[in-house]
Design an enzyme around this catalytic site. Sequence first.
Site, PDB file in Angstrom:
ATOM      1  N   GLU A 174       1.028  -0.977   0.123  1.00 48.31           N
ATOM      2  CA  GLU A 174      -0.068  -0.187  -0.288  1.00 48.31           C
ATOM      3  C   GLU A 174       0.803   0.961  -0.155  1.00 48.31           C
ATOM      4  O   GLU A 174       1.499   0.899   1.158  1.00 48.31           O
ATOM      5  CB  GLU A 174      -0.778  -0.382   1.952  1.00 48.31           C
ATOM      6  CG  GLU A 174      -1.878  -1.206   1.367  1.00 48.31           C
ATOM      7  CD  GLU A 174      -2.756  -1.605  -0.223  1.00 48.31           C
ATOM      8  OE1 GLU A 174      -3.167  -0.108  -0.650  1.00 48.31           O
ATOM      9  OE2 GLU A 174      -3.517  -2.143   0.260  1.00 48.31           O
ATOM     10  N   CYS A 226      -2.432   8.795   2.285  1.00 55.08           N
ATOM     11  CA  CYS A 226      -1.590   8.239   0.386  1.00 55.08           C
ATOM     12  C   CYS A 226      -3.035   8.382  -0.536  1.00 55.08           C
ATOM     13  O   CYS A 226      -2.879   8.637  -1.291  1.00 55.08           O
ATOM     14  CB  CYS A 226      -1.640   6.792   1.008  1.00 55.08           C
ATOM     15  SG  CYS A 226      -2.765   5.723   1.490  1.00 55.08           S
TER      16      CYS A 226
HETATM   17  P1  NAD Z   1       9.917   6.730   4.261  1.00 52.41           P
HETATM   18  O1  NAD Z   1       9.476   5.866   2.887  1.00 52.41           O
HETATM   19  O2  NAD Z   1      11.765   6.471   5.097  1.00 52.41           O
HETATM   20  O3  NAD Z   1       9.396   6.192   5.287  1.00 52.41           O
HETATM   21  C1  NAD Z   1       7.886   5.896   5.093  1.00 52.41           C
HETATM   22  C2  NAD Z   1       7.182   4.743   6.176  1.00 52.41           C
HETATM   23  O4  NAD Z   1       8.529   3.591   5.776  1.00 52.41           O
HETATM   24  C3  NAD Z   1       8.370   4.911   7.424  1.00 52.41           C
HETATM   25  O5  NAD Z   1       6.660   4.392   7.804  1.00 52.41           O
HETATM   26  C4  NAD Z   1       9.058   3.943   7.293  1.00 52.41           C
HETATM   27  O6  NAD Z   1       9.457   3.325   8.743  1.00 52.41           O
HETATM   28  C5  NAD Z   1       8.909   3.186   6.598  1.00 52.41           C
HETATM   29  N1  NAD Z   1      10.261   2.490   6.221  1.00 52.41           N
HETATM   30  C6  NAD Z   1      11.012   2.948   5.730  1.00 52.41           C
HETATM   31  N2  NAD Z   1      12.098   2.050   5.248  1.00 52.41           N
HETATM   32  C7  NAD Z   1      12.158   1.068   5.857  1.00 52.41           C
HETATM   33  C8  NAD Z   1      12.675  -0.228   5.121  1.00 52.41           C
HETATM   34  N3  NAD Z   1      13.732  -0.157   4.289  1.00 52.41           N
HETATM   35  N4  NAD Z   1      11.859  -1.162   6.053  1.00 52.41           N
HETATM   36  C9  NAD Z   1      10.565  -1.190   6.382  1.00 52.41           C
HETATM   37  N5  NAD Z   1      10.420  -0.258   6.481  1.00 52.41           N
HETATM   38  C10 NAD Z   1      10.840   1.305   6.546  1.00 52.41           C
HETATM   39  O7  NAD Z   1       9.855   8.474   4.854  1.00 52.41           O
HETATM   40  P2  NAD Z   1       9.252   9.234   5.381  1.00 52.41           P
HETATM   41  O8  NAD Z   1       9.532  10.315   5.142  1.00 52.41           O
HETATM   42  O9  NAD Z   1       8.875   7.979   6.590  1.00 52.41           O
HETATM   43  O10 NAD Z   1       8.125   9.512   4.846  1.00 52.41           O
HETATM   44  C11 NAD Z   1       7.695  10.289   3.420  1.00 52.41           C
HETATM   45  C12 NAD Z   1       6.828   9.333   2.599  1.00 52.41           C
HETATM   46  O11 NAD Z   1       6.307   8.220   3.043  1.00 52.41           O
HETATM   47  C13 NAD Z   1       5.197  10.141   2.306  1.00 52.41           C
HETATM   48  O12 NAD Z   1       5.783  11.087   0.978  1.00 52.41           O
HETATM   49  C14 NAD Z   1       4.870   9.261   1.391  1.00 52.41           C
HETATM   50  O13 NAD Z   1       4.853   9.399   0.277  1.00 52.41           O
HETATM   51  C15 NAD Z   1       5.531   7.680   1.898  1.00 52.41           C
HETATM   52  N6  NAD Z   1       3.482   7.307   3.418  1.00 52.41           N
HETATM   53  C16 NAD Z   1       3.520   7.332   2.719  1.00 52.41           C
HETATM   54  C17 NAD Z   1       1.931   6.284   3.768  1.00 52.41           C
HETATM   55  C18 NAD Z   1       0.633   5.445   3.172  1.00 52.41           C
HETATM   56  O14 NAD Z   1       0.104   5.504   3.876  1.00 52.41           O
HETATM   57  N7  NAD Z   1       0.558   5.128   1.615  1.00 52.41           N
HETATM   58  C19 NAD Z   1       2.912   6.166   4.980  1.00 52.41           C
HETATM   59  C20 NAD Z   1       3.816   7.130   5.335  1.00 52.41           C
HETATM   60  C21 NAD Z   1       4.774   7.761   4.926  1.00 52.41           C
END
Ligand code: NAD
Length: 480
Positions: free
Chosen positions: A251, A285
């Site tokens: 997702e 999202c």
């Molecule tokens: P990010 O991409 O670093 O992290 C997003 C999420 O992924 C966080 O919860 C983090 O714990 C998890 N994550 C990161 N690297 C991981 C890995 N290697 N393995 C497992 N989980 C991992 O970015 P961010 O700064 O936290 O969020 C920015 C972007 O993330 C937003 O712009 C948005 O696009 C996206 N996001 C989407 C949703 C959603 O509901 N689809 C939720 C949160 C963030």
Amino acid sequence: MASSNRYPDILHFINGIWVNSTERRSVINPFDESVIGEIPCADTTNLDSAVSAAKSGFLVWKATPPAKRYQIMMTAIKLIRERIEEFATVMTLDQGKPIAQSRLEVLRGCDIIEWDAGEGLRTYGRIIPSEPNMRHSVLRQPIGIVAAFSPWNFPMSSPARKIGGSLAAGCSLILKPPEETPAAAVLMAKAFADAGLPPGVLNLVFGDAAKISSYLIAEPAVRLITFTGSTAVGKKLAAQAGQYMKPVVMELGGHAPVIVCSDADPESAGSLSVLGKLRNAGQVCVAPTRFLVHNAIFEAFTNAFALKANDLKVGDGLNPENQMGPLANRRRMEAMESLAEDAVNKGARLICGGKRIGKTGYLFPMTALADVPSNARIMTEEPFGPIAIINRFHNLEEAIHTANSLPYGLAAYAFTKSAAVANRLALELEVGNLSINHFTASLAETPFGGVKDSGYGREGGIEGLMHYMITKNVSHLMQE
Ligand code: NAD
């Protein structure tokens, strides 16, 4: 330990036992940047124990009669509903959303688990007609141990999807809750333990996301990966899972278009759009982002949007008068400032908002940018915050073309009174979810998920539950 007496101690939950680690990281209140707690960071020993626990938990849970599983899940839901204020308070403390939205999220999480619990009773197989002495039976069986990764924007409802699906199907799971908003998952695990969930069925591990996901994806006993988060991380995890031939539910991000047709009421659509956008301060999202408004009603829509946006109360989520809280972390606030500035520098008109509020905490106002040129970064980057793009279109072909032009395909919205237009949009928009004349994108009973870079697999509905099960065909030639 936790600095606020309202914030729980965050510990791993492994085999029914709360476990600490020496390495810990702070949890920050995004409204005032104070430290409110700490998460433990799992090491390999913790992860080994979580896998052993999930193995024994799976053996117990898959052998538990579905009616007993249902009863334990429903007891947990009852406890969570009774503890709603405790849940809502900690979610507002670590995530920032207004307390009323936190309460709604708790109830939504309960609805999701409740629906899954009920549907778990109906995961029927089937008998396929055949010659009299042959029986082809289709069995549905739990897939096994699930590794689940939930994000910081929905600390309760996203884990609820993954816990509800796993438990209803008879799986055990290891959940890595978000490091920035960990408390709701801890309270959920406590409620399930209090409800009588056997040890090892639901395990929580906190810490370095990449370290935990690499470990769990490679672990042979783990059979399904479910991740909610960014497209960039989702692609990495899907690629890793591919090396081990493991199914994934992804997702991911979105950049939802909202097509406002000339027959829509611009005032009500404009003001409703602000309410759609303000949920979770736009950190959703499926947040409506690219408003594509017919030229004939463009000014009226934009004025209505600005009027409502300027009227919003933005501040501490614990103050019930505030309609929008802070962004969840500094990264999002800085991203909003940079995206708004870039768009204005490239010629967009700033209609409202645009600059952070105050100097401490991550408050950012509802912001609208009109006539945004296609080379502005926000036209292709998911803002994941309270910024709306309002651009005009002249005919439906153009609107559909623009809506489909990005690699994302999660949600889209449309406002029209015409059934023919609505039908055309339903057929032609490249998304997993389309809402017409409202902004609700998913319910417990409806399948939710994306196409293209927004991911694959579904959460919710019968489609969601099926990911947690395997389909086995048994052909039996009967002998005298
Ligand atoms: P990010 O991409 O670093 O992290 C997003 C999420 O992924 C966080 O919860 C983090 O714990 C998890 N994550 C990161 N690297 C991981 C890995 N290697 N393995 C497992 N989980 C991992 O970015 P961010 O700064 O936290 O969020 C920015 C972007 O993330 C937003 O712009 C948005 O696009 C996206 N996001 C989407 C949703 C959603 O509901 N689809 C939720 C949160 C963030």
